[in-house]
Scaffold this motif. Structure first.
Motif, PDB file in Angstrom:
ATOM      1  N   MET A 129     -22.195 -54.480  23.744  1.00 23.87           N
ATOM      2  CA  MET A 129     -21.686 -53.561  22.723  1.00 23.87           C
ATOM      3  C   MET A 129     -20.170 -53.706  22.630  1.00 23.87           C
ATOM      4  N   SER A 130     -19.675 -53.777  21.413  1.00 22.53           N
ATOM      5  CA  SER A 130     -18.241 -53.972  21.216  1.00 22.53           C
ATOM      6  C   SER A 130     -17.483 -52.699  21.554  1.00 22.53           C
ATOM      7  N   GLU A 131     -16.182 -52.881  21.859  1.00 18.09           N
ATOM      8  CA  GLU A 131     -15.329 -51.723  22.163  1.00 18.09           C
ATOM      9  C   GLU A 131     -15.267 -50.770  20.989  1.00 18.09           C
ATOM     10  N   LYS A 132     -15.292 -51.303  19.775  1.00 20.64           N
ATOM     11  CA  LYS A 132     -15.252 -50.465  18.573  1.00 20.64           C
ATOM     12  C   LYS A 132     -16.493 -49.599  18.468  1.00 20.64           C
ATOM     13  N   SER A 133     -17.672 -50.178  18.802  1.00 19.11           N
ATOM     14  CA  SER A 133     -18.921 -49.411  18.738  1.00 19.11           C
ATOM     15  C   SER A 133     -18.933 -48.309  19.786  1.00 19.11           C
ATOM     16  N   GLU A 134     -18.426 -48.614  20.993  1.00 19.86           N
ATOM     17  CA  GLU A 134     -18.363 -47.609  22.043  1.00 19.86           C
ATOM     18  C   GLU A 134     -17.468 -46.447  21.646  1.00 19.86           C
ATOM     19  N   THR A 135     -16.338 -46.775  21.020  1.00 20.35           N
ATOM     20  CA  THR A 135     -15.421 -45.728  20.578  1.00 20.35           C
ATOM     21  C   THR A 135     -16.068 -44.853  19.522  1.00 20.35           C
ATOM     22  N   ARG A 136     -16.802 -45.500  18.597  1.00 23.61           N
ATOM     23  CA  ARG A 136     -17.476 -44.741  17.542  1.00 23.61           C
ATOM     24  C   ARG A 136     -18.531 -43.816  18.126  1.00 23.61           C
ATOM     25  N   GLU A 137     -19.289 -44.303  19.107  1.00 19.26           N
ATOM     26  CA  GLU A 137     -20.317 -43.477  19.729  1.00 19.26           C
ATOM     27  C   GLU A 137     -19.716 -42.300  20.488  1.00 19.26           C
ATOM     28  N   PHE A 138     -18.585 -42.557  21.152  1.00 18.19           N
ATOM     29  CA  PHE A 138     -17.927 -41.490  21.895  1.00 18.19           C
ATOM     30  C   PHE A 138     -17.417 -40.410  20.954  1.00 18.19           C
ATOM     31  N   ILE A 139     -16.829 -40.820  19.838  1.00 17.19           N
ATOM     32  CA  ILE A 139     -16.341 -39.855  18.854  1.00 17.19           C
ATOM     33  C   ILE A 139     -17.508 -39.068  18.265  1.00 17.19           C
ATOM     34  N   THR A 140     -18.622 -39.757  17.998  1.00 15.62           N
ATOM     35  CA  THR A 140     -19.811 -39.082  17.467  1.00 15.62           C
ATOM     36  C   THR A 140     -20.330 -38.054  18.466  1.00 15.62           C
ATOM     37  N   PHE A 141     -20.332 -38.423  19.754  1.00 16.90           N
ATOM     38  CA  PHE A 141     -20.767 -37.500  20.795  1.00 16.90           C
ATOM     39  C   PHE A 141     -19.882 -36.263  20.827  1.00 16.90           C
ATOM     40  N   LEU A 142     -18.558 -36.451  20.755  1.00 17.02           N
ATOM     41  CA  LEU A 142     -17.639 -35.321  20.780  1.00 17.02           C
ATOM     42  C   LEU A 142     -17.839 -34.414  19.574  1.00 17.02           C
ATOM     43  N   LEU A 143     -18.094 -34.992  18.417  1.00 16.91           N
ATOM     44  CA  LEU A 143     -18.324 -34.182  17.209  1.00 16.91           C
ATOM     45  C   LEU A 143     -19.606 -33.365  17.346  1.00 16.91           C
ATOM     46  N   LYS A 144     -20.661 -33.990  17.880  1.00 11.18           N
ATOM     47  CA  LYS A 144     -21.917 -33.261  18.082  1.00 11.18           C
ATOM     48  C   LYS A 144     -21.739 -32.142  19.104  1.00 11.18           C
ATOM     49  N   LEU A 145     -21.002 -32.454  20.174  1.00 12.44           N
ATOM     50  CA  LEU A 145     -20.751 -31.433  21.194  1.00 12.44           C
ATOM     51  C   LEU A 145     -19.948 -30.281  20.609  1.00 12.44           C
ATOM     52  N   GLY A 146     -18.920 -30.597  19.810  1.00 13.07           N
ATOM     53  CA  GLY A 146     -18.119 -29.552  19.180  1.00 13.07           C
ATOM     54  C   GLY A 146     -18.948 -28.689  18.249  1.00 13.07           C
ATOM     55  N   LEU A 147     -19.858 -29.319  17.489  1.00 10.38           N
ATOM     56  CA  LEU A 147     -20.719 -28.569  16.580  1.00 10.38           C
ATOM     57  C   LEU A 147     -21.672 -27.670  17.363  1.00 10.38           C
ATOM     58  N   PHE A 148     -22.218 -28.179  18.480  1.00 11.05           N
ATOM     59  CA  PHE A 148     -23.113 -27.382  19.309  1.00 11.05           C
ATOM     60  C   PHE A 148     -22.403 -26.149  19.858  1.00 11.05           C
ATOM     61  N   VAL A 149     -21.198 -26.341  20.384  1.00 13.88           N
ATOM     62  CA  VAL A 149     -20.426 -25.222  20.936  1.00 13.88           C
ATOM     63  C   VAL A 149     -20.092 -24.219  19.840  1.00 13.88           C
ATOM     64  N   PHE A 150     -19.729 -24.703  18.659  1.00 14.57           N
ATOM     65  CA  PHE A 150     -19.398 -23.814  17.545  1.00 14.57           C
ATOM     66  C   PHE A 150     -20.605 -22.952  17.165  1.00 14.57           C
ATOM     67  N   VAL A 151     -21.777 -23.578  17.048  1.00 16.79           N
ATOM     68  CA  VAL A 151     -22.993 -22.833  16.693  1.00 16.79           C
ATOM     69  C   VAL A 151     -23.351 -21.844  17.797  1.00 16.79           C
ATOM     70  N   LEU A 152     -23.268 -22.293  19.062  1.00 15.79           N
ATOM     71  CA  LEU A 152     -23.601 -21.432  20.187  1.00 15.79           C
ATOM     72  C   LEU A 152     -22.715 -20.196  20.215  1.00 15.79           C
ATOM     73  N   ARG A 153     -21.403 -20.396  20.117  1.00 14.99           N
ATOM     74  CA  ARG A 153     -20.465 -19.275  20.213  1.00 14.99           C
ATOM     75  C   ARG A 153     -20.483 -18.398  18.975  1.00 14.99           C
ATOM     76  N   SER A 154     -20.855 -18.954  17.838  1.00 16.46           N
ATOM     77  CA  SER A 154     -20.828 -18.190  16.592  1.00 16.46           C
ATOM     78  C   SER A 154     -22.088 -17.365  16.374  1.00 16.46           C
ATOM     79  N   PHE A 155     -23.236 -17.885  16.792  1.00 14.06           N
ATOM     80  CA  PHE A 155     -24.497 -17.268  16.396  1.00 14.06           C
ATOM     81  C   PHE A 155     -25.405 -16.851  17.559  1.00 14.06           C
ATOM     82  N   ILE A 156     -25.083 -17.270  18.786  1.00 17.25           N
ATOM     83  CA  ILE A 156     -25.991 -16.951  19.886  1.00 17.25           C
ATOM     84  C   ILE A 156     -25.276 -16.127  20.950  1.00 17.25           C
ATOM     85  N   VAL A 157     -24.447 -16.735  21.781  1.00 18.97           N
ATOM     86  CA  VAL A 157     -23.719 -15.993  22.813  1.00 18.97           C
ATOM     87  C   VAL A 157     -22.298 -16.525  22.922  1.00 18.97           C
TER      88      VAL A 157
END
Length: 273
Positions: A1-29
């Motif tokens: 896997m190229s360094e560019k692909s790894e960076t893209r996956e890491f950024i995607t992971f951070l965005l998903k994690l940020g969205l999960f935390v936002f939903v959790l804190r906004s609508f659940i606990v």
């Protein structure tokens, strides 16, 4: 896997994690920590709890930083008397406060010699054993910040047992008409909020009080920034207190990891509301 692909996956992971935390804190606990003594004896400085976001519906104040994405309030539900709730404090709506709901829309609330008068009837208030708690570092820090003389509100409430300092406060049990029962502190026989003229709670508002009646700036007093709150709009509700998840006495040192354990008050973990 190229360094560019790894960076893209890491950024995607951070965005998903940020969205999960936002939903959790906004609508659940969401977490909330206790910075003051206004809700003693149930809550002490250094307590951490989880706040449920769903019980009363959602508004902009349900979202982190009060992002104005929700118009008005959706799926609204009025709290029950006796609920412990977190809300954005009037008049600025910038600070999170935690208090107990005493009056609902249409209720008439008054105070007479330290006793709550709800719709013309005194709320039963029974004397119980004093609250005796050890003087903790976070109590001392709060007193120093306020320029006080004693971490026990006044020196006469401070006692010594086995060489250790404690606070001993007069404690009472109140029982609301719906059967909700809880403990309160009342240390002054003629405190500023002990006698208040009747006030009718308007539609869409709540009357809140702290359990530590002489250390709480609440709906008994007009709203002021960083002080009392007046009557609280239901739209300002953030959520309902669910469970205590951690507590510290304030003595921990970040550079001494073992103190993170010795400072913890494990007996307070898991207490519900």
């Amino acid at each position: 896997m190229s360094e560019k692909s790894e960076t893209r996956e890491f950024i995607t992971f951070l965005l998903k994690l940020g969205l999960f935390v936002f939903v959790l804190r906004s609508f659940i606990v969401a977490p909330f920590n206790i910075p003051s003594e206004s809700m003693q004896p149930r809550l002490l400085i250094g307590d951490y709890l989880l706040v449920g976001k769903w019980p009363y519906g959602y508004s902009r104040y349900s979202l982190p930083f009060s992002v104005p994405l929700i118009p008005g309030r959706i799926m609204p539900s009025t709290p029950e008397r006796g609920d412990v709730v977190v809300f954005k404090a009037p008049p600025s709506q910038n600070l999170d406060y935690i208090k107990r709901v005493i009056g609902l829309p249409g209720d008439v609330i008054a105070m007479q010699n330290g006793q709550v008068i709800l719709n013309g009837k005194p709320v039963p208030k029974q004397r119980v054993a004093d609250l005796v708690i050890p003087v903790s570092q976070n109590m001392i820090d709060a007193t120093n910040a306020e320029g006080g003389l004693s971490p026990c509100y006044r020196p006469e409430f401070e006692i010594t047992k086995d060489g250790e300092r404690y606070c001993a406060y007069p404690r009472f049990r109140e029982t609301l008409p719906n059967g909700k029962s809880y403990e309160v502190l009342d240390v002054d026989s003629d405190g500023a909020g002990d006698n208040r003229a009747p006030i009718t709670v308007p539609e869409g508002h709540l009357f809140m009080m702290g359990d530590n009646r002489d250390r709480s700036a609440d709906s008994r007093f007009p709203a002021s920034d960083g002080g009392a709150i007046g009557l609280v709009p239901e739209e300002n509700l953030v959520g309902r207190a669910l469970i205590s998840v951690f507590s510290t006495d304030g003595s921990a040192n970040w550079f001494l990891p073992w103190t993170w354990v010795t400072a913890a008050r494990f007996d307070r973990i898991g207490q519900g509301f």
